[in-house]
Scaffold this active site. Structure first.
Site, PDB file in Angstrom:
ATOM      1  N   GLY A  67      28.126  70.705 -23.618  1.00 30.25           N
ATOM      2  CA  GLY A  67      27.558  71.959 -23.163  1.00 30.25           C
ATOM      3  C   GLY A  67      26.291  72.347 -23.896  1.00 30.25           C
ATOM      4  O   GLY A  67      25.554  73.217 -23.450  1.00 30.25           O
ATOM      5  N   PHE A  68      26.048  71.712 -25.041  1.00 28.72           N
ATOM      6  CA  PHE A  68      24.907  72.131 -25.847  1.00 28.72           C
ATOM      7  C   PHE A  68      23.815  71.077 -25.922  1.00 28.72           C
ATOM      8  O   PHE A  68      22.751  71.326 -26.463  1.00 28.72           O
ATOM      9  CB  PHE A  68      25.389  72.472 -27.265  1.00 28.72           C
ATOM     10  CG  PHE A  68      24.481  73.420 -27.993  1.00 28.72           C
ATOM     11  CD1 PHE A  68      24.295  74.709 -27.544  1.00 28.72           C
ATOM     12  CD2 PHE A  68      23.823  73.010 -29.134  1.00 28.72           C
ATOM     13  CE1 PHE A  68      23.460  75.583 -28.225  1.00 28.72           C
ATOM     14  CE2 PHE A  68      22.985  73.872 -29.828  1.00 28.72           C
ATOM     15  CZ  PHE A  68      22.810  75.165 -29.367  1.00 28.72           C
ATOM     16  N   ASP A 112      34.358  76.091 -30.749  1.00 29.44           N
ATOM     17  CA  ASP A 112      34.521  75.138 -29.646  1.00 29.44           C
ATOM     18  C   ASP A 112      35.412  73.976 -30.081  1.00 29.44           C
ATOM     19  O   ASP A 112      35.043  72.810 -29.931  1.00 29.44           O
ATOM     20  CB  ASP A 112      33.159  74.636 -29.169  1.00 29.44           C
ATOM     21  CG  ASP A 112      33.228  73.973 -27.781  1.00 29.44           C
ATOM     22  OD1 ASP A 112      34.252  74.174 -27.091  1.00 29.44           O
ATOM     23  OD2 ASP A 112      32.286  73.262 -27.411  1.00 29.44           O
TER      24      ASP A 112
END
Length: 598
Positions: free
Chosen positions: A318-319, A434
């Site tokens: 996601g990053f 996370d």
């Protein structure tokens, strides 16, 4: 008459006192423990029930004994804020099998007398302030399977006697000040760089760093006894070294002559062009390496980073996108290209990265450096070839290749240790936000390393960090975090509880089979436990799981995923539960099963 009565009473009292003093005299091991206590600074009074009036020390805090002879078997006193030093008297506990004094504030040297405890199986002394070196006689502890001296202030050379510990399965000397070559002897040659990380002055094949001679050339130093006579190989090596020096001198001389032959005008024009290029490049490119952890020229690192393309991609999240970067000497690193723009100045971002780059722990992925290119920001990490727990558990986990139960316990324990370090030992403390199986990376020994601090938020004070954007992965997120966006250590604990269930069940948190029973793995587990269907919870591929440890893991997972965050344990407590309830009191049995990976 009265005088006679008084004399009789006095004699009765004396006999009674003598009887009780002889009947309830403290055992020899108990007296030794009191000597050990006398050199400790017990500020929180955890050892207040260590009393000289007791007959036996076996009910004292942190002590367990052999039932047949009341001899002390384990000393288990972690996380008790104990100060002071370790008394040399400990050498008199000849039946001691386990010594656990980690996460305290002990200082001074490791007493050499500890090696008199010939039955020792496990030594945990990590995260103290111990000084000096490792006693050379530690090689006499022939039963030792675990040696953890990490996160202290130990220095000097690593004694070669450790190589004689043929039963040693876990070695952690990381984050100290050891120096010199790591002996390549016996079991010492079987441990990789993770056992020595954070000792910048160490060299040797285990850390992939060649030792150097006084002239600066890489050299392989002798590992064992120094030969008393100069052999033909030695003489040949000297001749080759001399010829190398002469060759280097010749090259330098030729370069000097070539430079002198260039005209002044040509050299001036070339210098102007190079300076202009360098200034233009520096304006848009910046490379930061943390604590000298990237032993390569900056130009080589930047060249490799700029050359990364789609063929080098090994994953994405996601990053950002993750690449594999291979240096000229085949050293391999993972590079994360940050896709999202970050609010705030580059100076603030780089200052936070410097804090993350200073963290060294055996169960955390090592952040090596940061590079800002004209089009992107790149983070450079250690590369772990086994990939993530998600890959091993869900993508490659066929019936024949699936993780066994001991592997899963090892991964759970190491992951908890890494998260505990982030929450309790970092300053400022770090909330990951996370936690998931794809962020647990595995090395060749299946030792877990918590990764991806791109989403981590540093807590500058004791107040929880509140954000307007919920980060993380659905299925792992705590209920209160989904509702409020309030990230705390307890939301990390919830995510770790889900990770434990993932290890036990072999299922992802939002498996389709949960739809009719609880919607997610937490509700599914609670439903099956109420129906007393423990056997349906455990991954069918994990055939060596035993009911006792499965129940212990599920109990810890249940406490971690409690709906009320205040009722969840801290990560320190979670780690202690896993270490003491699952592995204790026979840690050597647990590590014996990992001999194939050591």
């Amino acid at each position: 008459m009265k005088m006679g009565i008084l004399l009789w009473c006095f004699s009765v009292i004396s006999v009674t006192t003598l009887f009780f003093s002889s009947s309830f005299a403290l055992t020899e091991d108990g007296l030794t423990l009191l000597e050990i206590k006398s050199t400790l600074n017990d500020t929180k009074n955890f050892l207040q029930n260590w009393l000289p009036t007791d007959e036996s020390p076996c009910q004292w805090t942190g002590i367990s004994c052999y039932p047949q002879d009341q001899r002390v078997r384990t000393i288990n006193l972690p996380y008790m804020q104990l100060g002071g030093t370790i008394s040399p008297s400990i050498g008199r506990l000849s039946k001691l099998q386990r010594l656990a004094l980690h996460q305290n504030s002990l200082h001074g040297n490791i007493p050499i007398e500890i090696t008199n405890c010939s039955e020792l199986r496990a030594i945990y002394l990590r995260a103290n302030y111990l000084q000096g070196g490792i006693p050379a006689s530690i090689g006499n502890l022939s039963h030792l399977t675990i040696l953890d001296l990490s996160s202290n202030s130990l220095k000097g050379a690593i004694t070669s006697s450790i190589g004689r510990l043929t039963r040693l399965r876990s070695l952690n000397l990381s984050t100290n000040f050891f120096s010199g070559e790591i002996p390549d002897i016996g079991v010492l040659s079987t441990f990789g760089s993770s056992s020595f990380i954070g000792n910048l002055d160490l060299c040797g094949q285990q850390v992939h760093k060649p030792c150097r001679t006084s002239l600066g050339f890489p050299a392989v130093l002798p590992h064992a006894e120094i030969p008393t006579k100069r052999s033909s190989h030695y003489i040949k090596g000297v001749m080759i070294g001399a010829m190398s020096i002469m060759g280097l001198a010749l090259v330098v001389l030729l370069l000097f002559l070539w430079t002198r032959l260039l005209s002044k005008k040509e050299r001036a024009a070339k210098k102007y062009t190079e300076v202009r290029k360098q200034k233009d490049h520096e304006a848009t490119t910046k490379l930061i390496t943390f604590h000298g952890d990237l032993p390569y020229p900056s130009c080589e690192i930047i060249e490799k980073l700029e050359a990364l393309d789609q063929e080098d991609v090994v994953g994405s999240g996601g990053f950002g996108t993750v690449y594999r970067m291979v240096m000229n000497d085949c050293g391999t690193f993972a590079v994360k290209r940050i896709d999202r723009s970050r609010e705030g100045s580059d100076q603030v971002f780089e200052r936070e990265l410097e804090i993350l780059g200073s963290i060294k722990h055996i169960n955390l992925v090592n952040l090596r450096g940061y590079c800002r290119l004209p089009t992107s920001k790149l983070l450079i990490y250690d590369y772990l070839a086994m990939g993530s727990l998600d890959d091993v558990l869900h993508e490659h986990g066929t019936e024949d290749q699936s993780l066994n139960w001991s592997d899963r316990l090892k991964i759970a324990l190491g992951s908890a240790r890494g998260l505990s370090y982030l929450h309790h030992d970092c300053s400022p403390k770090i909330v990951h936000r996370d936690i998931k199986s794809s962020n647990i990376l595995l090395d060749e020994n299946l030792e877990p390393h918590v990764s991806d601090f791109g989403l981590a938020k540093l807590l500058v004070d004791e107040d929880a960090h509140v954000t307007t954007v919920v980060a993380g992965t659905f299925g792992y997120l705590a209920p209160e975090y989904l509702q409020s966006g309030r990230a705390t250590e307890k939301s990390d604990v919830y995510s770790f509880g889900v990770l434990l269930l993932e290890l036990v069940t072999g299922k992802r948190p939002t498996d389709p089979s949960f739809v009719k029973r609880g919607l997610n793995v937490v509700g599914w587990m609670n439903t099956l436990l109420k129906e007393n269907r423990l056997e349906d919870i455990v991954d069918k591929r994990c055939k060596d799981a035993d009911a006792e440890t499965v129940e212990a893991i599920l109990e810890v997972a249940g406490r971690c995923t409690d709906a009320n965050p205040d009722d969840r344990p801290s990560m320190n407590e979670v780690f202690q539960l896993l270490e003491q309830e699952v592995i204790s009191p026979y840690p050597s049995d647990f590590y014996e099963s990992h001999s194939d990976y050591s």
